[in-house]
Write a protein that holds these residues in place. Structure first.
Motif, PDB file in Angstrom:
ATOM      1  N   ASP A   1      -3.440  -0.379  27.027  1.00  0.00           N
ATOM      2  CA  ASP A   1      -3.753  -0.968  28.328  1.00  0.00           C
ATOM      3  C   ASP A   1      -2.874  -2.187  28.614  1.00  0.00           C
ATOM      4  OD1 ASP A   1      -6.023   0.818  28.717  1.00  0.00           O
ATOM      5  OD2 ASP A   1      -7.013  -0.383  27.178  1.00  0.00           O
ATOM      6  N   ALA A   2      -2.185  -2.692  27.586  1.00  0.00           N
ATOM      7  CA  ALA A   2      -1.312  -3.844  27.765  1.00  0.00           C
ATOM      8  C   ALA A   2      -0.335  -3.937  26.601  1.00  0.00           C
ATOM      9  CB  ALA A   2      -2.113  -5.137  27.868  1.00  0.00           C
ATOM     10  N   LEU A   3       0.811  -4.552  26.880  1.00  0.00           N
ATOM     11  CA  LEU A   3       1.829  -4.833  25.865  1.00  0.00           C
ATOM     12  C   LEU A   3       2.109  -6.325  25.889  1.00  0.00           C
ATOM     13  CD1 LEU A   3       4.159  -4.144  23.866  1.00  0.00           C
ATOM     14  CD2 LEU A   3       5.581  -3.664  25.880  1.00  0.00           C
ATOM     15  N   VAL A   4       2.049  -6.964  24.717  1.00  0.00           N
ATOM     16  CA  VAL A   4       2.353  -8.394  24.604  1.00  0.00           C
ATOM     17  C   VAL A   4       3.582  -8.540  23.708  1.00  0.00           C
ATOM     18  CG1 VAL A   4       1.528 -10.648  23.836  1.00  0.00           C
ATOM     19  CG2 VAL A   4      -0.057  -9.033  24.916  1.00  0.00           C
ATOM     20  N   LEU A   5       4.646  -9.134  24.248  1.00  0.00           N
ATOM     21  CA  LEU A   5       5.891  -9.354  23.511  1.00  0.00           C
ATOM     22  C   LEU A   5       5.969 -10.821  23.105  1.00  0.00           C
ATOM     23  CD1 LEU A   5       8.345  -7.404  25.886  1.00  0.00           C
ATOM     24  CD2 LEU A   5       7.340  -6.574  23.752  1.00  0.00           C
ATOM     25  N   LEU A   6       5.944 -11.088  21.807  1.00  0.00           N
ATOM     26  CA  LEU A   6       5.963 -12.458  21.287  1.00  0.00           C
ATOM     27  C   LEU A   6       7.261 -12.708  20.529  1.00  0.00           C
ATOM     28  CD1 LEU A   6       2.329 -12.623  19.845  1.00  0.00           C
ATOM     29  CD2 LEU A   6       3.121 -13.526  22.043  1.00  0.00           C
TER      30      LEU A   6
ATOM     31  N   SER B   1       6.070  -5.027  14.275  1.00  0.00           N
ATOM     32  CA  SER B   1       6.602  -6.195  13.583  1.00  0.00           C
ATOM     33  C   SER B   1       8.085  -6.045  13.279  1.00  0.00           C
ATOM     34  CB  SER B   1       5.837  -6.418  12.276  1.00  0.00           C
ATOM     35  OG  SER B   1       6.407  -7.467  11.530  1.00  0.00           O
ATOM     36  N   SER B   2       8.883  -6.927  13.835  1.00  0.00           N
ATOM     37  CA  SER B   2      10.277  -7.038  13.427  1.00  0.00           C
ATOM     38  C   SER B   2      10.324  -7.823  12.118  1.00  0.00           C
ATOM     39  CB  SER B   2      11.092  -7.756  14.508  1.00  0.00           C
ATOM     40  OG  SER B   2      11.143  -6.995  15.685  1.00  0.00           O
TER      41      SER B   2
ATOM     42  N   GLY C   1       8.611 -10.825  17.120  1.00  0.00           N
ATOM     43  CA  GLY C   1      10.038 -10.868  16.834  1.00  0.00           C
ATOM     44  C   GLY C   1      10.377 -11.431  15.468  1.00  0.00           C
ATOM     45  N   SER C   2      11.591 -11.136  15.024  1.00  0.00           N
ATOM     46  CA  SER C   2      12.060 -11.586  13.710  1.00  0.00           C
ATOM     47  C   SER C   2      12.007 -13.102  13.556  1.00  0.00           C
ATOM     48  CB  SER C   2      13.506 -11.118  13.484  1.00  0.00           C
ATOM     49  OG  SER C   2      13.601  -9.717  13.481  1.00  0.00           O
ATOM     50  N   SER C   3      12.433 -13.813  14.597  1.00  0.00           N
ATOM     51  CA  SER C   3      12.495 -15.268  14.510  1.00  0.00           C
ATOM     52  C   SER C   3      11.119 -15.903  14.376  1.00  0.00           C
ATOM     53  CB  SER C   3      13.213 -15.834  15.744  1.00  0.00           C
ATOM     54  OG  SER C   3      12.532 -15.450  16.923  1.00  0.00           O
TER      55      SER C   3
ATOM     56  N   ALA D   1       5.783 -16.816  20.400  1.00  0.00           N
ATOM     57  CA  ALA D   1       4.897 -16.551  19.267  1.00  0.00           C
ATOM     58  C   ALA D   1       4.012 -17.753  18.971  1.00  0.00           C
ATOM     59  CB  ALA D   1       5.724 -16.171  18.042  1.00  0.00           C
ATOM     60  N   ASP D   2       4.505 -18.954  19.231  1.00  0.00           N
ATOM     61  CA  ASP D   2       3.694 -20.160  19.020  1.00  0.00           C
ATOM     62  C   ASP D   2       2.483 -20.196  19.951  1.00  0.00           C
ATOM     63  OD1 ASP D   2       5.387 -21.015  17.039  1.00  0.00           O
ATOM     64  OD2 ASP D   2       6.502 -22.413  18.309  1.00  0.00           O
TER      65      ASP D   2
END
Length: 375
Positions: free
Chosen positions: A179-184, A65-66, A28-30, A250-251
């Motif tokens: 096989d997977a999506l990770v949203l950070l 990438s945002s 994410g952007s942040s 994201a941390d």
């Protein structure tokens, strides 16, 4: 309840994310930019470190990438995210260059080459563009380059944009057969309310829609267009299509991409949609609609049968054979989507007719069951 208290033993969904051979990671952007200083180099490097570690462990990764608009604000002297489209596009044109350079510089520490892939909603809606994007991403991976995907904000309009990079990431996950999506992002998982506004219950696992009862998801922050509502929507879109999802901070990227023991895991549907059916259901532009009688609705939506001309009562829009159309119930409800065999003019002459009463060359199903997806 805190995340640490709620995340227990490795679930099926977490195990799937942990062992996934092909992973899409959305950032994410942040997590990458600030209003005052543009791209945050140390934070970006830490994310690149986590991605590199997963790749060295044997997985193929694609980064969504945002941050393009956020990265362009400071260089242009803008103090807040613009609201008008022209300024957003101007900021994105500056920010996309800076963001690509930052990712390239960071991965160069590991001898990795970065390829930027800018996509618009129209690229997913058109089958040819969809395949071209798929081939490009596949080739970048085979050449051991890191594909960094972003929405092409410089040309997207409010009417034809994804709305946020969470949805883009879910579509890319299916595009590349992930096989997977990770949203950070800046949230450490899903809560039933806003944890910043008081007591909110952390939800470690989403196995079905029942786990989302009572969940209130908010909109995005100052730098991004997403927010929990868009993340939840994207996670469900991917999971419903058969891709497990992990939503984390994201941390916590390193933990998310190693043992998957953080954040909220979304279980995938038991049966994965084929790339073609996923495209028909979620990505393709609908060129028109076909209204069905009740018998045809039952056959199409409940028995997975092909649509025949006899079950059609009305045709709207102008379309051609090979286009995707909406299939609607008598009351207008969307019940399915499919690839139509005939153009709209031909179909008008076929409405309500039994197959045996149609001329040669027009006795095929209007939409074959293999090209039809319930919605």
């Amino acid at each position: 309840m805190t995340q640490g208290d709620a995340v227990g033993e490795l679930s099926v969904a977490r195990a799937a994310v942990r062992s996934a051979r092909r992973v899409v990671v959305k950032i994410g952007s942040s997590a990458l930019t600030s209003m005052e200083g543009g791209i945050q180099g140390e934070r970006l490097d830490a994310l690149a470190d986590a991605v590199e570690a997963r790749m060295r462990a044997g997985s193929d990764l694609v980064v969504v990438s945002s941050g393009a608009i956020g990265a362009g604000l400071a260089p242009l002297g803008l103090s807040r995210r613009p609201k008008d489209l022209a300024t957003k596009q101007a900021a994105a044109s500056v920010g996309q260059l800076a963001l690509a350079h930052a990712w390239g510089t960071s991965f160069a520490r590991y001898g990795r080459v970065v390829g930027q892939v800018l996509l618009s909603a129209g690229d997913f809606g058109r089958r040819e563009h969809h395949r071209n994007a798929q081939r490009t991403l596949d080739r970048l991976r085979s050449l051991h380059a890191v594909a960094v995907v972003n929405e092409n904000d410089t040309v997207a309009t409010e009417e034809i944009r994804f709305g946020d990079n969470d949805r883009l990431a879910a579509l890319v996950a299916h595009l590349v057969g992930a096989d997977a999506l990770v949203l950070l992002s800046d949230v450490d998982g899903l809560y039933d309310g806003d944890p910043r506004k008081g007591a909110a219950k952390f939800i470690p696992e989403v196995r079905s829609s029942a786990d989302l009862d009572g969940v209130i998801a908010g909109s995005g922050g100052a730098l991004g267009t997403g927010g929990m509502a868009s993340k939840l929507s994207a996670a469900r879109l991917a999971a419903d299509g058969g891709v497990p999802v992990l939503l984390a901070a994201a941390d916590d990227a390193a933990a998310a991409l190693t043992d998957a023991g953080v954040g909220t895991a979304f279980a995938a549907a038991p049966e994965r949609l084929s790339a073609r059916k996923f495209w028909v259901r979620y990505a393709a532009d609908s060129r028109g609609s076909v209204v069905l009688d009740e018998g045809a609705v039952r056959a199409v939506a409940h028995r997975r049968r092909s649509l025949l001309a006899a079950g059609i009562t009305r045709v709207t829009g102008t379309f051609f054979g090979g286009d995707v159309v909406d299939l609607c119930a008598p009351d207008g409800r969307l019940v399915a989507r499919g690839v139509v065999e005939y153009d709209s003019v031909e179909l008008e002459s076929m409405i309500g007719k039994s197959t045996v009463h149609l001329p040669d060359g027009m006795q095929r199903p209007v939409v074959h069951a293999d090209d039809l997806v319930k919605v």
